[in-house]
Design an enzyme around this catalytic site. Structure first.
Site, PDB file in Angstrom:
ATOM      1  N   ARG A  98       0.848  -1.184   0.000  1.00 16.67           N
ATOM      2  CA  ARG A  98       0.000   0.000   0.000  1.00 16.67           C
ATOM      3  C   ARG A  98       0.887   1.239   0.000  1.00 16.67           C
ATOM      4  O   ARG A  98       1.681   1.426   0.919  1.00 16.67           O
ATOM      5  CB  ARG A  98      -0.913  -0.003   1.232  1.00 16.67           C
ATOM      6  CG  ARG A  98      -1.691   1.273   1.396  1.00 16.67           C
ATOM      7  CD  ARG A  98      -2.671   1.233   2.560  1.00 16.67           C
ATOM      8  NE  ARG A  98      -3.331   2.528   2.662  1.00 16.67           N
ATOM      9  CZ  ARG A  98      -3.181   3.378   3.688  1.00 16.67           C
ATOM     10  NH1 ARG A  98      -2.439   3.075   4.733  1.00 16.67           N
ATOM     11  NH2 ARG A  98      -3.794   4.539   3.673  1.00 16.67           N
ATOM     12  N   HIS A 142      -2.952  10.972   0.883  1.00 14.54           N
ATOM     13  CA  HIS A 142      -2.411  10.789   2.232  1.00 14.54           C
ATOM     14  C   HIS A 142      -1.877  12.148   2.699  1.00 14.54           C
ATOM     15  O   HIS A 142      -0.711  12.297   3.021  1.00 14.54           O
ATOM     16  CB  HIS A 142      -1.335   9.698   2.225  1.00 14.54           C
ATOM     17  CG  HIS A 142      -1.076   9.060   3.572  1.00 14.54           C
ATOM     18  ND1 HIS A 142      -1.197   7.724   3.797  1.00 14.54           N
ATOM     19  CD2 HIS A 142      -0.686   9.598   4.753  1.00 14.54           C
ATOM     20  CE1 HIS A 142      -0.882   7.435   5.072  1.00 14.54           C
ATOM     21  NE2 HIS A 142      -0.568   8.563   5.663  1.00 14.54           N
ATOM     22  N   GLU A 188      -7.197   8.375   6.578  1.00 14.37           N
ATOM     23  CA  GLU A 188      -7.524   8.969   7.879  1.00 14.37           C
ATOM     24  C   GLU A 188      -8.112  10.370   7.779  1.00 14.37           C
ATOM     25  O   GLU A 188      -7.475  11.349   8.181  1.00 14.37           O
ATOM     26  CB  GLU A 188      -6.285   8.992   8.787  1.00 14.37           C
ATOM     27  CG  GLU A 188      -5.795   7.626   9.167  1.00 14.37           C
ATOM     28  CD  GLU A 188      -4.697   7.640  10.216  1.00 14.37           C
ATOM     29  OE1 GLU A 188      -4.324   8.714  10.702  1.00 14.37           O
ATOM     30  OE2 GLU A 188      -4.212   6.541  10.557  1.00 14.37           O
ATOM     31  N   ASN A 316      -7.032   1.711   9.658  1.00 15.87           N
ATOM     32  CA  ASN A 316      -5.731   1.879  10.290  1.00 15.87           C
ATOM     33  C   ASN A 316      -5.940   1.656  11.783  1.00 15.87           C
ATOM     34  O   ASN A 316      -6.743   2.363  12.392  1.00 15.87           O
ATOM     35  CB  ASN A 316      -5.192   3.299  10.073  1.00 15.87           C
ATOM     36  CG  ASN A 316      -4.851   3.579   8.608  1.00 15.87           C
ATOM     37  OD1 ASN A 316      -5.017   2.719   7.746  1.00 15.87           O
ATOM     38  ND2 ASN A 316      -4.388   4.779   8.342  1.00 15.87           N
ATOM     39  N   TYR A 318      -4.154   1.234  15.497  1.00 17.12           N
ATOM     40  CA  TYR A 318      -2.952   1.361  16.314  1.00 17.12           C
ATOM     41  C   TYR A 318      -3.232   1.167  17.800  1.00 17.12           C
ATOM     42  O   TYR A 318      -2.542   0.445  18.486  1.00 17.12           O
ATOM     43  CB  TYR A 318      -2.305   2.743  16.120  1.00 17.12           C
ATOM     44  CG  TYR A 318      -1.626   2.900  14.784  1.00 17.12           C
ATOM     45  CD1 TYR A 318      -0.290   2.536  14.621  1.00 17.12           C
ATOM     46  CD2 TYR A 318      -2.307   3.398  13.685  1.00 17.12           C
ATOM     47  CE1 TYR A 318       0.347   2.675  13.397  1.00 17.12           C
ATOM     48  CE2 TYR A 318      -1.679   3.536  12.448  1.00 17.12           C
ATOM     49  CZ  TYR A 318      -0.357   3.173  12.313  1.00 17.12           C
ATOM     50  OH  TYR A 318       0.264   3.299  11.106  1.00 17.12           O
ATOM     51  N   GLU A 377      -3.262  -0.123   8.039  1.00 19.39           N
ATOM     52  CA  GLU A 377      -2.034   0.179   8.787  1.00 19.39           C
ATOM     53  C   GLU A 377      -2.128  -0.440  10.166  1.00 19.39           C
ATOM     54  O   GLU A 377      -3.196  -0.432  10.775  1.00 19.39           O
ATOM     55  CB  GLU A 377      -1.830   1.698   8.994  1.00 19.39           C
ATOM     56  CG  GLU A 377      -1.508   2.473   7.745  1.00 19.39           C
ATOM     57  CD  GLU A 377      -1.323   3.965   8.007  1.00 19.39           C
ATOM     58  OE1 GLU A 377      -1.008   4.357   9.149  1.00 19.39           O
ATOM     59  OE2 GLU A 377      -1.495   4.739   7.051  1.00 19.39           O
TER      60      GLU A 377
HETATM   61  C1  GBH Z   1      -1.038   6.968  10.854  1.00 18.28           C
HETATM   62  O1  GBH Z   1      -1.723   7.770  11.762  1.00 18.28           O
HETATM   63  C2  GBH Z   1      -0.722   7.644   9.562  1.00 18.28           C
HETATM   64  O2  GBH Z   1      -1.623   7.246   8.547  1.00 18.28           O
HETATM   65  C3  GBH Z   1       0.683   7.431   9.084  1.00 18.28           C
HETATM   66  O3  GBH Z   1       0.978   8.336   8.057  1.00 18.28           O
HETATM   67  C4  GBH Z   1       1.607   7.564  10.258  1.00 18.28           C
HETATM   68  O4  GBH Z   1       2.956   7.535   9.863  1.00 18.28           O
HETATM   69  C5  GBH Z   1       1.320   6.420  11.186  1.00 18.28           C
HETATM   70  O5  GBH Z   1      -0.007   6.371  11.529  1.00 18.28           O
HETATM   71  C6  GBH Z   1       2.105   6.460  12.465  1.00 18.28           C
HETATM   72  O6  GBH Z   1       1.772   7.567  13.229  1.00 18.28           O
HETATM   73  O7  GBH Z   1      -2.429  14.295  18.836  1.00 18.28           O
HETATM   74  O8  GBH Z   1      -0.042  14.041  19.035  1.00 18.28           O
HETATM   75  O9  GBH Z   1      -1.535  12.845  20.542  1.00 18.28           O
HETATM   76  C7  GBH Z   1      -1.875   7.121  13.010  1.00 18.28           C
HETATM   77  C8  GBH Z   1      -2.988   7.600  13.833  1.00 18.28           C
HETATM   78  C9  GBH Z   1      -3.889   9.345  15.055  1.00 18.28           C
HETATM   79  C10 GBH Z   1      -1.583   8.848  15.318  1.00 18.28           C
HETATM   80  C11 GBH Z   1      -3.659  10.652  15.718  1.00 18.28           C
HETATM   81  C12 GBH Z   1      -1.351  10.166  16.008  1.00 18.28           C
HETATM   82  C13 GBH Z   1      -2.491  11.875  17.311  1.00 18.28           C
HETATM   83  C14 GBH Z   1      -1.266  12.038  18.120  1.00 18.28           C
HETATM   84  N1  GBH Z   1      -2.691   8.875  14.415  1.00 18.28           N
HETATM   85  N2  GBH Z   1      -2.563  10.583  16.667  1.00 18.28           N
HETATM   86  S1  GBH Z   1      -1.344  13.426  19.206  1.00 18.28           S
END
Ligand code: GBH
Length: 471
Positions: A98, A142, A188, A316, A318, A377
């Site tokens: 991807r 993106h 996202e 995605n 996490y 992701e």
């Molecule tokens: C993804 O976002 C992205 O799609 C990707 O580009 C990125 O590299 C990857 O994850 C790793 O981060 O407001 O500072 O507390 C992940 C989901 C949601 C992570 C919002 C950061 C806010 C952090 N994101 N989150 S903060």
């Protein structure tokens, strides 16, 4: 490649010992294993072959925005090293990749005259992927909006941007869909809205009023729907398309039927402006009531477009956003506060909660009868410094992945329709506001030399793919 070969030798020697930890807990036949990246985070070459500037170029070059004062100017130099990078994917045994297409390479001004050299890069990339047996999955957006769209129209604050996005989507998919069979619209929407337009922590760095944020949110969702429609008419028949959303994740704190139901209700309500409106074609009453006078302005036709049928949902995944309990209140759920002792990975926002990758696809499939889901992701950052012997022993990432994949297998074994998994990320890259300080790759990148080295997690992932079961 030393790390890769050592670990696989160890695994082979283990094959005769008892008990055999390699259970029959396999993933479905044909489960698609891949890795994920995005254009601005890896490509570099920002001034080459006619690419126009994006909002991320401007943002990264604004003093104070990126923690280590870096930018994506060179990133991992993937634009020049893509052939080498495809060999890294091949060494893992992945059959899918991807990546995202940079709108300002294809239309340097966002609209108007196309720059054929921009799309040529993706033609070369796609051809090389296919020649190596790797299926391309392309994300159309993106977050690297052409800067001129911001300057001329105010970017996503304007309805001109979703329209231009659909034209760009039609252009790209009509030219790539003979070889790329799966497209994701917008990566996202939620983070782009929240960090980019409310908190000012991502490009374009805006801090809009609540009404402004809601309008941007609506326009981005509209852009998704308009792109889906454009692809239906412009791409080759059978081209598949869906979103790649970072849904607000809701986990039953204790897995009772009541809490499970409450978590599902919370999932629908807390994603009202994104997945819920995309899947249902309406804003929930609670969402509109809560927004009050700040609710977005929209038409019935907008909602019809936003909810244009999709072929799959990309997620995605996490971190758990909420642990949910059933509650005797109007909403029907309560959100447990996070204790201070909840563990965190290197990125402070990333709390490991492996069950999130079980519950999010299960809720999405259950709420909206979704028949195909991709994990677009999943991964973690780590400190990832090479040891004196040169290897990167990222056992924290392996721990994280092992636990998440165990929960993903729990989902597929129960019939939750997850078709594939894209690990974020193939290699360390430009992590937005965190610059190069957060490494998410299974390949380590030396940002001075560009050198790629497999971390121990690359062996873990290769072994998992080879067995089609968690290694
Ligand atoms: C993804 O976002 C992205 O799609 C990707 O580009 C990125 O590299 C990857 O994850 C790793 O981060 O407001 O500072 O507390 C992940 C989901 C949601 C992570 C919002 C950061 C806010 C952090 N994101 N989150 S903060």
């Amino acid at each position: 490649m030393s790390t890769l070969s050592t670990a696989s030798g160890q695994a082979r020697r283990g094959r005769n010992s008892k008990p055999d930890p390699r259970s029959r807990a396999t993933f479905p036949n044909g489960f698609l294993w891949g890795t994920a990246t995005s254009s601005y985070q890896i490509e570099g070459a920002v001034n080459e072959d006619g690419r126009g500037p994006s909002i991320w170029d401007s943002f990264a070059h604004t003093p104070g925005k990126i923690s280590d004062r870096s930018s994506g100017d060179t990133a991992t130099d993937h634009y020049h090293r893509y052939k080498e990078d495809i060999q890294l994917m091949k060494a893992l045994g992945t059959r899918a990749y991807r990546f995202s297409i940079a709108w300002p390479r294809v239309f340097p001004e966002g609209t108007g005259a196309a720059n054929p050299k921009g799309l040529d890069f993706y033609n070369r990339l796609v051809d090389e992927l296919l020649a190596n047996g790797i299926q391309p999955f392309a994300t159309l957006y993106h977050w690297d909006l052409p800067q001129t769209m911001q300057d001329r129209f105010g970017g996503w604050t304007s309805r001109d941007t979703p329209k231009a996005f659909a034209d760009y989507a039609a252009h790209v998919t009509s030219r790539l869909s003979d070889r790329v069979r799966h497209f994701f619209t917008i990566n996202e929407c939620s983070r782009h809205v929240y960090l980019g337009h409310r908190e000012g922590a991502d490009a374009p760095g805006l801090k809009l009023s609540p009404a402004g944020v809601n309008q941007v949110r609506h326009h981005i969702a509209l852009g998704h729907g308009m792109a889906v429609q454009a692809i239906r008419t412009s791409a080759r028949a059978g081209t598949k398309v869906g979103p790649a959303e970072n849904a607000v994740s809701c986990i039953p704190a204790v897995e009772t039927p009541e809490n499970i139901r409450a978590a599902e209700i919370a999932m629908r309500e807390l994603n009202a402006g994104y997945l819920t409106v995309m899947m249902e074609g309406k804003y929930t009453e609670a969402f509109l009531a809560q927004a009050g006078k700040d609710a977005p302005k929209f038409t019935a036709e907008d909602l019809r477009i936003i909810s244009a049928p999709v072929d799959f949902v990309g997620l995605n995944v996490y971190t758990p956003d909420h642990y949910v309990l059933a509650a005797d209140n109007e909403r029907g759920f309560a959100l447990a506060p996070f204790p201070a002792s909840f563990p965190r990975m290197k990125a402070g926002w990333l709390r490991p909660g492996p069950e999130v990758i079980y519950w999010v696809p299960r809720h999405v499939a259950g709420l909206w009868n979704v028949k195909s889901i991709y994990i677009t992701e999943n991964g973690t950052s780590g400190s990832d410094q090479p040891a004196p012997d040169g290897n990167v022993y990222d056992t924290d990432r392996i721990m994280y992945l092992r636990n998440y994949l165990t929960q993903l297998q729990r989902a597929t074994s129960q019939g939750v329709p997850v078709s594939g998994y894209f690990l974020w990320s193939l290699m360390d890259n430009f992590e937005w506001g965190d610059g190069f300080e957060q490494r998410f790759g299974v390949y380590h990148v030396d940002f001075d030399t560009g050198r790629r080295t497999p971390k121990l997690s690359a062996s873990f992932y290769r072994e998992t793919i080879a067995r089609n079961a968690v290694a």
